[in-house]
Design a protein around this motif. Structure first.
Motif, PDB file in Angstrom:
ATOM      1  N   THR A  32       6.975   7.883 -36.878  1.00 44.22           N
ATOM      2  CA  THR A  32       6.126   8.020 -35.699  1.00 44.22           C
ATOM      3  C   THR A  32       6.975   8.385 -34.494  1.00 44.22           C
ATOM      4  O   THR A  32       8.033   7.786 -34.263  1.00 44.22           O
ATOM      5  CB  THR A  32       5.367   6.711 -35.413  1.00 44.22           C
ATOM      6  OG1 THR A  32       4.636   6.324 -36.582  1.00 44.22           O
ATOM      7  CG2 THR A  32       4.402   6.893 -34.252  1.00 44.22           C
ATOM      8  N   LYS A 164      10.827  -2.065 -40.402  1.00 46.93           N
ATOM      9  CA  LYS A 164      10.518  -1.118 -39.335  1.00 46.93           C
ATOM     10  C   LYS A 164      11.664  -1.058 -38.340  1.00 46.93           C
ATOM     11  O   LYS A 164      12.137  -2.084 -37.853  1.00 46.93           O
ATOM     12  CB  LYS A 164       9.219  -1.507 -38.626  1.00 46.93           C
ATOM     13  CG  LYS A 164       8.833  -0.547 -37.502  1.00 46.93           C
ATOM     14  CD  LYS A 164       7.389  -0.730 -37.056  1.00 46.93           C
ATOM     15  CE  LYS A 164       7.166  -2.054 -36.379  1.00 46.93           C
ATOM     16  NZ  LYS A 164       5.793  -2.164 -35.832  1.00 46.93           N
ATOM     17  N   GLN A 166      12.789   0.728 -34.641  1.00 44.19           N
ATOM     18  CA  GLN A 166      12.212   1.367 -33.456  1.00 44.19           C
ATOM     19  C   GLN A 166      13.326   1.722 -32.483  1.00 44.19           C
ATOM     20  O   GLN A 166      14.178   0.889 -32.155  1.00 44.19           O
ATOM     21  CB  GLN A 166      11.197   0.439 -32.780  1.00 44.19           C
ATOM     22  CG  GLN A 166      10.439   1.102 -31.635  1.00 44.19           C
ATOM     23  CD  GLN A 166       9.292   0.233 -31.128  1.00 44.19           C
ATOM     24  OE1 GLN A 166       9.203  -0.946 -31.442  1.00 44.19           O
ATOM     25  NE2 GLN A 166       8.413   0.809 -30.331  1.00 44.19           N
ATOM     26  N   VAL A 168      13.850   3.449 -28.722  1.00 38.56           N
ATOM     27  CA  VAL A 168      13.165   3.858 -27.494  1.00 38.56           C
ATOM     28  C   VAL A 168      14.186   4.430 -26.518  1.00 38.56           C
ATOM     29  O   VAL A 168      15.196   3.775 -26.211  1.00 38.56           O
ATOM     30  CB  VAL A 168      12.411   2.671 -26.848  1.00 38.56           C
ATOM     31  CG1 VAL A 168      11.702   3.138 -25.575  1.00 38.56           C
ATOM     32  CG2 VAL A 168      11.415   2.072 -27.823  1.00 38.56           C
ATOM     33  N   ASP A 197       9.706   7.428 -27.971  1.00 37.66           N
ATOM     34  CA  ASP A 197       9.676   6.233 -28.820  1.00 37.66           C
ATOM     35  C   ASP A 197       9.591   6.693 -30.273  1.00 37.66           C
ATOM     36  O   ASP A 197       8.598   7.290 -30.694  1.00 37.66           O
ATOM     37  CB  ASP A 197       8.472   5.372 -28.449  1.00 37.66           C
ATOM     38  CG  ASP A 197       8.457   4.040 -29.202  1.00 37.66           C
ATOM     39  OD1 ASP A 197       9.240   3.885 -30.151  1.00 37.66           O
ATOM     40  OD2 ASP A 197       7.646   3.170 -28.838  1.00 37.66           O
ATOM     41  N   ARG A 198      10.633   6.407 -31.048  1.00 33.16           N
ATOM     42  CA  ARG A 198      10.671   6.807 -32.461  1.00 33.16           C
ATOM     43  C   ARG A 198      10.655   5.557 -33.338  1.00 33.16           C
ATOM     44  O   ARG A 198      11.456   4.647 -33.142  1.00 33.16           O
ATOM     45  CB  ARG A 198      11.917   7.631 -32.757  1.00 33.16           C
ATOM     46  CG  ARG A 198      11.895   9.025 -32.171  1.00 33.16           C
ATOM     47  CD  ARG A 198      13.271   9.641 -32.131  1.00 33.16           C
ATOM     48  NE  ARG A 198      14.084   9.024 -31.097  1.00 33.16           N
ATOM     49  CZ  ARG A 198      15.347   9.354 -30.860  1.00 33.16           C
ATOM     50  NH1 ARG A 198      15.929  10.270 -31.594  1.00 33.16           N
ATOM     51  NH2 ARG A 198      16.014   8.761 -29.907  1.00 33.16           N
ATOM     52  N   THR A 199       9.753   5.546 -34.301  1.00 39.77           N
ATOM     53  CA  THR A 199       9.621   4.422 -35.219  1.00 39.77           C
ATOM     54  C   THR A 199       9.727   4.935 -36.656  1.00 39.77           C
ATOM     55  O   THR A 199       9.053   5.901 -37.019  1.00 39.77           O
ATOM     56  CB  THR A 199       8.289   3.690 -35.033  1.00 39.77           C
ATOM     57  OG1 THR A 199       8.194   3.219 -33.688  1.00 39.77           O
ATOM     58  CG2 THR A 199       8.190   2.497 -35.977  1.00 39.77           C
ATOM     59  N   GLN A 200      10.566   4.281 -37.441  1.00 41.26           N
ATOM     60  CA  GLN A 200      10.714   4.603 -38.859  1.00 41.26           C
ATOM     61  C   GLN A 200      10.380   3.340 -39.647  1.00 41.26           C
ATOM     62  O   GLN A 200      11.025   2.311 -39.482  1.00 41.26           O
ATOM     63  CB  GLN A 200      12.143   5.064 -39.155  1.00 41.26           C
ATOM     64  CG  GLN A 200      12.565   6.266 -38.323  1.00 41.26           C
ATOM     65  CD  GLN A 200      14.052   6.518 -38.358  1.00 41.26           C
ATOM     66  OE1 GLN A 200      14.765   5.959 -39.176  1.00 41.26           O
ATOM     67  NE2 GLN A 200      14.526   7.361 -37.469  1.00 41.26           N
ATOM     68  N   GLU A 201       9.340   3.430 -40.478  1.00 40.06           N
ATOM     69  CA  GLU A 201       8.844   2.260 -41.200  1.00 40.06           C
ATOM     70  C   GLU A 201       8.772   2.563 -42.688  1.00 40.06           C
ATOM     71  O   GLU A 201       8.368   3.657 -43.097  1.00 40.06           O
ATOM     72  CB  GLU A 201       7.464   1.864 -40.671  1.00 40.06           C
ATOM     73  CG  GLU A 201       6.916   0.579 -41.253  1.00 40.06           C
ATOM     74  CD  GLU A 201       5.643   0.129 -40.552  1.00 40.06           C
ATOM     75  OE1 GLU A 201       5.162  -0.975 -40.848  1.00 40.06           O
ATOM     76  OE2 GLU A 201       5.126   0.893 -39.707  1.00 40.06           O
ATOM     77  N   SER A 230      -0.673   0.736 -40.461  1.00 37.58           N
ATOM     78  CA  SER A 230       0.016   1.869 -39.852  1.00 37.58           C
ATOM     79  C   SER A 230      -0.920   2.687 -38.979  1.00 37.58           C
ATOM     80  O   SER A 230      -0.562   3.094 -37.864  1.00 37.58           O
ATOM     81  CB  SER A 230       0.628   2.749 -40.949  1.00 37.58           C
ATOM     82  OG  SER A 230       1.225   3.905 -40.411  1.00 37.58           O
ATOM     83  N   ASN A 233      -1.756   0.723 -35.755  1.00 37.05           N
ATOM     84  CA  ASN A 233      -0.606   0.740 -34.852  1.00 37.05           C
ATOM     85  C   ASN A 233      -0.551   2.057 -34.073  1.00 37.05           C
ATOM     86  O   ASN A 233      -0.222   2.077 -32.877  1.00 37.05           O
ATOM     87  CB  ASN A 233       0.685   0.527 -35.625  1.00 37.05           C
ATOM     88  CG  ASN A 233       0.875  -0.906 -36.077  1.00 37.05           C
ATOM     89  OD1 ASN A 233       0.253  -1.820 -35.523  1.00 37.05           O
ATOM     90  ND2 ASN A 233       1.717  -1.119 -37.067  1.00 37.05           N
ATOM     91  N   ARG A 237      -0.790   2.363 -30.005  1.00 41.81           N
ATOM     92  CA  ARG A 237       0.294   2.998 -29.241  1.00 41.81           C
ATOM     93  C   ARG A 237      -0.262   4.062 -28.296  1.00 41.81           C
ATOM     94  O   ARG A 237       0.218   4.226 -27.171  1.00 41.81           O
ATOM     95  CB  ARG A 237       1.305   3.613 -30.204  1.00 41.81           C
ATOM     96  CG  ARG A 237       2.127   2.604 -30.959  1.00 41.81           C
ATOM     97  CD  ARG A 237       2.772   3.237 -32.172  1.00 41.81           C
ATOM     98  NE  ARG A 237       3.835   4.157 -31.788  1.00 41.81           N
ATOM     99  CZ  ARG A 237       5.143   3.880 -31.900  1.00 41.81           C
ATOM    100  NH1 ARG A 237       5.506   2.707 -32.358  1.00 41.81           N
ATOM    101  NH2 ARG A 237       6.046   4.756 -31.556  1.00 41.81           N
TER     102      ARG A 237
END
Length: 240
Positions: A32, A164, A166, A168, A197-201, A230, A233, A237
């Motif tokens: 994301t 997860k 994250q 930022v 904002d990068r999220t890797q889950e 997911s 979320n 966001r």
């Protein structure tokens, strides 16, 4: 994301052969990226005005200060959201005997991304899945439970693991002026601001195989819950 597992604890005991012969694993990756930017200029005009004459109680006459101010401001903002999802399914037999999956030693010696990854920040870390799986296996090893008895964990159980990361990144820039007759950008809001904002889950779900070759319904329900979480979320966001 690459799981840097610790040293192996040896092969699984024979009473846990059902993991290799009748189980599968679904890996669900969610990437994301949220980007926000804003532009908030403001100008205030304060032309000087001569003091006036005021009559105070008691008939006293004196000077009184006067002021005038005119403010002009604007606000422009933008927001973008991107979500990439990937499902990967293996049977444990494929991973153990299929010959198309690299060995553990090869995995530990191979970087999860190439050197020309265009600056994308991926994380290589210990996902703790190895410790979680071994903690479950030791229930059988130390005879604290019988996982392979009829209609028990071997045929109805589920192992789920969620990690997860994250990252930022935020920046802002505010030039300001304060002159005799006007001032600019003296408010608390930044003149220019940007946030990324990068999220890797990753969701790992293991469970017994159904006759169709996929996972049984209980494991599929766990995967569905991960996908629903997911998606929610992502909605939350966007509304922040």
């Amino acid at each position: 994301m690459n799981d840097k597992a610790t040293a192996a604890d040896g092969p699984l005991p024979r009473q846990l052969d059902f993991f290799e012969k009748g189980w599968g694993v679904d890996v669900f990756l969610t990437f994301t990226i949220d980007e926000k930017s804003s532009f908030n200029p403001s100008i205030s005009f304060t032309p000087p005005i001569l003091d006036g004459v005021a009559r105070y109680p008691g008939g006293i006459i004196g000077k009184a200060s006067q002021s005038q101010a005119q403010s002009l401001g604007a606000q422009v903002s933008s927001q973008a959201n991107r979500v990439d999802k990937l499902h990967i399914f293996y049977t444990i037999a494929d991973l153990a005997y299929g010959g198309r999956f690299p060995s553990r030693k090869e995995l530990e010696q191979t970087d999860c991304i190439t050197k020309n990854a265009s600056g994308t920040l991926f994380l290589s870390s210990d996902l703790k899945f190895h410790e979680w799986f071994r903690a479950i296996v030791k229930l059988q090893v130390f005879k604290q439970g019988n996982l392979d008895q009829k209609n028990s964990f071997a045929t109805q159980g589920v192992i789920a693991h969620n990690i997860k990361f994250q990252i930022v990144s935020t920046g802002n820039y505010t030039p300001s002026w304060k002159l005799v007759e006007f001032s600019a950008n003296t408010s608390n809001s930044p003149f220019l601001s940007a946030t990324r904002d990068r999220t890797q889950e990753i969701d790992i779900t293991m469970g017994p195989l159904a006759e169709s070759g996929g996972l049984k319904q209980k494991a599929l329900n766990t995967i569905l819950a991960s996908e629903l979480r997911s998606s929610l979320n992502s909605v939350f966001r966007l509304n922040q």
